[in-house]
Design a protein around this motif. Structure first.
Motif, mmCIF file in Angstrom:
data_model
loop_
_atom_site.group_PDB
_atom_site.id
_atom_site.type_symbol
_atom_site.label_atom_id
_atom_site.label_comp_id
_atom_site.label_asym_id
_atom_site.label_seq_id
_atom_site.Cartn_x
_atom_site.Cartn_y
_atom_site.Cartn_z
ATOM 1 N N ASP A 159 6.769 -10.176 8.048
ATOM 2 C CA ASP A 159 7.721 -9.117 7.711
ATOM 3 C C ASP A 159 6.953 -7.846 7.397
ATOM 4 O O ASP A 159 5.776 -7.902 7.025
ATOM 5 N N ILE A 160 7.630 -6.722 7.534
ATOM 6 C CA ILE A 160 7.007 -5.443 7.206
ATOM 7 C C ILE A 160 8.137 -4.482 6.867
ATOM 8 O O ILE A 160 9.090 -4.333 7.634
ATOM 9 N N ASN A 161 8.068 -3.898 5.652
ATOM 10 C CA ASN A 161 9.184 -3.048 5.221
ATOM 11 C C ASN A 161 8.761 -2.270 3.975
ATOM 12 O O ASN A 161 7.622 -2.379 3.530
ATOM 13 N N THR A 162 9.717 -1.546 3.385
ATOM 14 C CA THR A 162 9.395 -0.872 2.123
ATOM 15 C C THR A 162 9.300 -1.930 1.025
ATOM 16 O O THR A 162 9.873 -3.025 1.145
ATOM 17 N N LYS A 163 8.602 -1.566 -0.058
ATOM 18 C CA LYS A 163 8.422 -2.500 -1.179
ATOM 19 C C LYS A 163 9.790 -2.907 -1.731
ATOM 20 O O LYS A 163 10.037 -4.083 -2.019
ATOM 21 N N GLU A 164 10.644 -1.939 -1.823
ATOM 22 C CA GLU A 164 11.991 -2.182 -2.351
ATOM 23 C C GLU A 164 12.711 -3.282 -1.555
ATOM 24 O O GLU A 164 13.245 -4.232 -2.120
ATOM 25 N N ALA A 219 5.900 4.691 13.744
ATOM 26 C CA ALA A 219 6.592 4.620 12.450
ATOM 27 C C ALA A 219 5.597 4.455 11.306
ATOM 28 O O ALA A 219 4.646 3.673 11.411
ATOM 29 N N ILE A 220 5.801 5.231 10.249
ATOM 30 C CA ILE A 220 4.948 5.157 9.054
ATOM 31 C C ILE A 220 5.833 4.769 7.877
ATOM 32 O O ILE A 220 6.900 5.366 7.678
ATOM 33 N N ILE A 221 5.429 3.766 7.103
ATOM 34 C CA ILE A 221 6.218 3.323 5.944
ATOM 35 C C ILE A 221 5.517 3.795 4.670
ATOM 36 O O ILE A 221 4.334 3.511 4.469
ATOM 37 N N LYS A 222 6.250 4.531 3.834
ATOM 38 C CA LYS A 222 5.711 4.941 2.525
ATOM 39 C C LYS A 222 6.053 3.832 1.523
ATOM 40 O O LYS A 222 7.150 3.294 1.553
ATOM 41 N N ASP A 223 5.120 3.514 0.646
ATOM 42 C CA ASP A 223 5.288 2.414 -0.311
ATOM 43 C C ASP A 223 5.782 1.153 0.399
ATOM 44 O O ASP A 223 6.884 0.660 0.145
ATOM 45 N N GLY A 224 4.955 0.659 1.258
ATOM 46 C CA GLY A 224 5.343 -0.482 2.093
ATOM 47 C C GLY A 224 4.663 -1.778 1.693
ATOM 48 O O GLY A 224 3.698 -1.790 0.930
ATOM 49 N N VAL A 225 5.213 -2.854 2.222
ATOM 50 C CA VAL A 225 4.599 -4.175 2.040
ATOM 51 C C VAL A 225 4.547 -4.860 3.401
ATOM 52 O O VAL A 225 5.509 -4.796 4.169
ATOM 53 N N ILE A 226 3.413 -5.486 3.675
ATOM 54 C CA ILE A 226 3.311 -6.301 4.887
ATOM 55 C C ILE A 226 3.156 -7.759 4.465
ATOM 56 O O ILE A 226 2.375 -8.078 3.569
ATOM 57 N N VAL A 227 3.964 -8.617 5.070
ATOM 58 C CA VAL A 227 3.965 -10.048 4.758
ATOM 59 C C VAL A 227 3.371 -10.760 5.974
ATOM 60 O O VAL A 227 3.852 -10.572 7.090
ATOM 61 N N PHE A 228 2.323 -11.545 5.736
ATOM 62 C CA PHE A 228 1.686 -12.170 6.902
ATOM 63 C C PHE A 228 0.923 -13.433 6.543
ATOM 64 O O PHE A 228 0.490 -13.630 5.407
ATOM 65 N N ASP A 229 0.796 -14.288 7.552
ATOM 66 C CA ASP A 229 -0.273 -15.298 7.517
ATOM 67 C C ASP A 229 -1.095 -15.023 8.771
ATOM 68 O O ASP A 229 -1.670 -13.956 8.865
ATOM 69 N N GLU A 230 -1.120 -15.952 9.723
ATOM 70 C CA GLU A 230 -1.858 -15.643 10.953
ATOM 71 C C GLU A 230 -1.191 -14.522 11.744
ATOM 72 O O GLU A 230 -1.824 -13.697 12.378
ATOM 73 N N GLU A 279 4.644 -12.650 -4.744
ATOM 74 C CA GLU A 279 3.604 -12.015 -5.537
ATOM 75 C C GLU A 279 2.933 -10.947 -4.688
ATOM 76 O O GLU A 279 2.123 -11.246 -3.803
ATOM 77 N N ILE A 280 3.312 -9.716 -4.973
ATOM 78 C CA ILE A 280 2.810 -8.614 -4.147
ATOM 79 C C ILE A 280 1.488 -8.095 -4.712
ATOM 80 O O ILE A 280 1.361 -7.865 -5.902
ATOM 81 N N VAL A 281 0.505 -7.941 -3.832
ATOM 82 C CA VAL A 281 -0.801 -7.436 -4.282
ATOM 83 C C VAL A 281 -0.955 -5.984 -3.828
ATOM 84 O O VAL A 281 -1.053 -5.696 -2.629
ATOM 85 N N SER A 311 0.851 -1.193 0.000
ATOM 86 C CA SER A 311 0.000 0.000 0.000
ATOM 87 C C SER A 311 0.886 1.241 0.000
ATOM 88 O O SER A 311 2.089 1.167 0.287
ATOM 89 N N ASP A 312 0.274 2.384 -0.353
ATOM 90 C CA ASP A 312 1.043 3.640 -0.376
ATOM 91 C C ASP A 312 1.554 3.992 1.013
ATOM 92 O O ASP A 312 2.611 4.577 1.165
ATOM 93 N N TRP A 313 0.737 3.648 1.994
ATOM 94 C CA TRP A 313 1.114 3.963 3.375
ATOM 95 C C TRP A 313 0.844 2.778 4.282
ATOM 96 O O TRP A 313 -0.202 2.154 4.161
ATOM 97 N N ILE A 314 1.797 2.513 5.175
ATOM 98 C CA ILE A 314 1.518 1.552 6.260
ATOM 99 C C ILE A 314 1.767 2.261 7.587
ATOM 100 O O ILE A 314 2.865 2.778 7.844
#
Ligand SMILES: [Zn+2]
Length: 409
Positions: free
Chosen positions: A32-37, A17-28, A47-49, A6-9
């Motif tokens: 992981d949580i970081n920038t898309k890069e 802490a706010i992440i711009k252009d971030g990705v969150i990786v999760f199951d239950e 496969e990022i959605v 998402s644009d913002w996390i």
């Protein structure tokens, strides 16, 4: 494993802490949580959605204090004065409780879920909300409440409380946590408080109490005087308060996962006792306004953790916590807009988790539960206006994940 971009996390961690252009990786839980890069480097095959333009991911909200059993009230109860309101509650209680069917409470819980709340602290006075609360997909910290001050009734009241708490305990699960509520210092006999807290310590159950909500409560507890004097004399033949505010607070010593709701009349000394107890204050701004109680002085609170709740529909028009944040945002004018918006969003996430003793919730961090929501703002935004824009312009929540499951599917 989900990879949501998402644009913002908003992590809502202790540093906000706010992440711009971030990705969150999760199951239950969150993996992981970081920038898309950085995520793309670390998981080259993933496969990022992407959640779309101006998308925001943040923790699901925690409505730390509500009463579902009063969900039938819309225009019945009298507002504008606490004691007048209390009389109207007593007068209309039976009718309102009867109208609050399981269907009505289920409907309120479903609305909460679609509005972006993933966890509630539900105060149960009668146990009539038990089935709704144990069946919902929301996480529920379920507070069985104790109250009553008539000495001749004490044994019966304690027995009744024990039975209700035992019944709640039978439903204990990953998303249903039995807890204990003391109604208030003016309504609950010190003996009942002592006994209920003894059980809470044995069970390591979260504990909550209403405290210092109205001028009437303050006058009664400190001086056995004021608007409550007549009420107690007529209703209970009681001439004197059973305890001072300090005595009440001190009975909570060595209680974990502790919160006090309202506290708008609490003085410096009482606030420092609340701090010493390691408790959280739960702020219900709409309820305070409707009953013409004071506004909680957020500057006065020192470093006491803050959570936020809607209280019940007995003193609110909605259980939607985003609406409550909007009200609070316009009430507390002494803060800069963004500073206040950050503070309020933190209180509706991380603060709620602290209040309810939920270590695994309230912020987006590795190993915490994947309780998160996804929505889109109507236009692009700079980081310094992000939280204010969320409070003003968040409309529809697209996804509500609870422990990794999208419950809005
Ligand atoms: Zn309440």
């Amino acid at each position: 494993m989900n990879f949501l971009a998402s644009d913002w996390i908003l992590t809502c961690d202790e540093n906000f802490a706010i992440i711009k252009d971030g990705v969150i990786v999760f199951d239950e839980t969150i993996i992981d949580i970081n920038t898309k890069e950085n995520i793309e480097k670390k998981y080259p095959e993933c496969e990022i959605v992407y959640q779309g333009e101006n998308s925001v991911i943040m923790p699901g909200l925690i409505n730390a204090h509500l009463h579902l059993e009063f969900s039938a009230n819309k225009t019945t109860l009298s507002y504008g004065n606490f004691v007048k309101w209390l009389f109207s509650v007593i007068q209309n209680r039976e009718e309102l409780i009867e109208k609050a069917t399981k269907e009505l409470m289920d409907n309120e819980l479903n609305k909460l879920l679609s509005n972006g709340t993933t966890t509630i602290g539900a105060i149960s006075s009668y146990g009539f909300d038990l089935n709704s609360c144990s069946e919902t997909k929301l996480n529920v910290v379920y507070f069985t409440e104790i109250l009553g001050s008539k000495p001749e009734m004490i044994d019966t009241l304690l027995q009744d409380f024990r039975e209700k708490f035992l019944l709640a305990k039978k439903h204990k699960s990953a998303n249903f946590i039995p807890a204990i509520a003391i109604h208030s210092p003016y309504s609950t006999h010190p003996f009942l408080i002592r006994e209920a807290l003894r059980i809470a310590r044995e069970e390591n159950a979260p504990v909550s109490a209403h405290f210092m909500e109205s001028p009437a409560e303050n006058d009664w507890l400190n001086y056995s005087n004021g608007e409550f004097a007549m009420f107690f004399k007529d209703m209970l033949n009681q001439q004197k308060s059973l305890q001072t505010p300090s005595e009440f607070l001190m009975s909570f010593k060595n209680t974990n996962k502790l919160s006090f709701t309202h506290c708008v009349e609490a003085n410096k000394d009482e606030l420092s006792k609340i701090k010493e107890l390691g408790a959280t204050i739960i702020h219900c701004p709409n309820s305070n306004r409707l009953l013409n109680n004071k506004t909680l002085n957020l500057e006065y609170m020192d470093s006491i953790p803050l959570a936020i709740g809607t209280d019940g529909l007995s003193s609110n028009y909605t259980l939607d916590l985003f609406e409550e944040l909007k009200s609070a945002f316009f009430i507390h004018k002494q803060f800069q807009t963004e500073e206040l918006a950050n503070k309020l969003i933190l209180s509706a996430t991380n603060g709620g988790a602290i209040a309810l003793g939920l270590e695994n919730k309230g912020s987006l961090k590795i190993a915490k539960d994947s309780d998160l929501i996804v929505f889109n703002l109507p236009d692009s935004v700079e980081i310094e206006n992000l939280t204010t824009s969320i409070i003003l312009h968040k409309t529809k929540v697209n996804k509500t994940f609870i422990r990794g499951n999208n419950e809005l599917n």
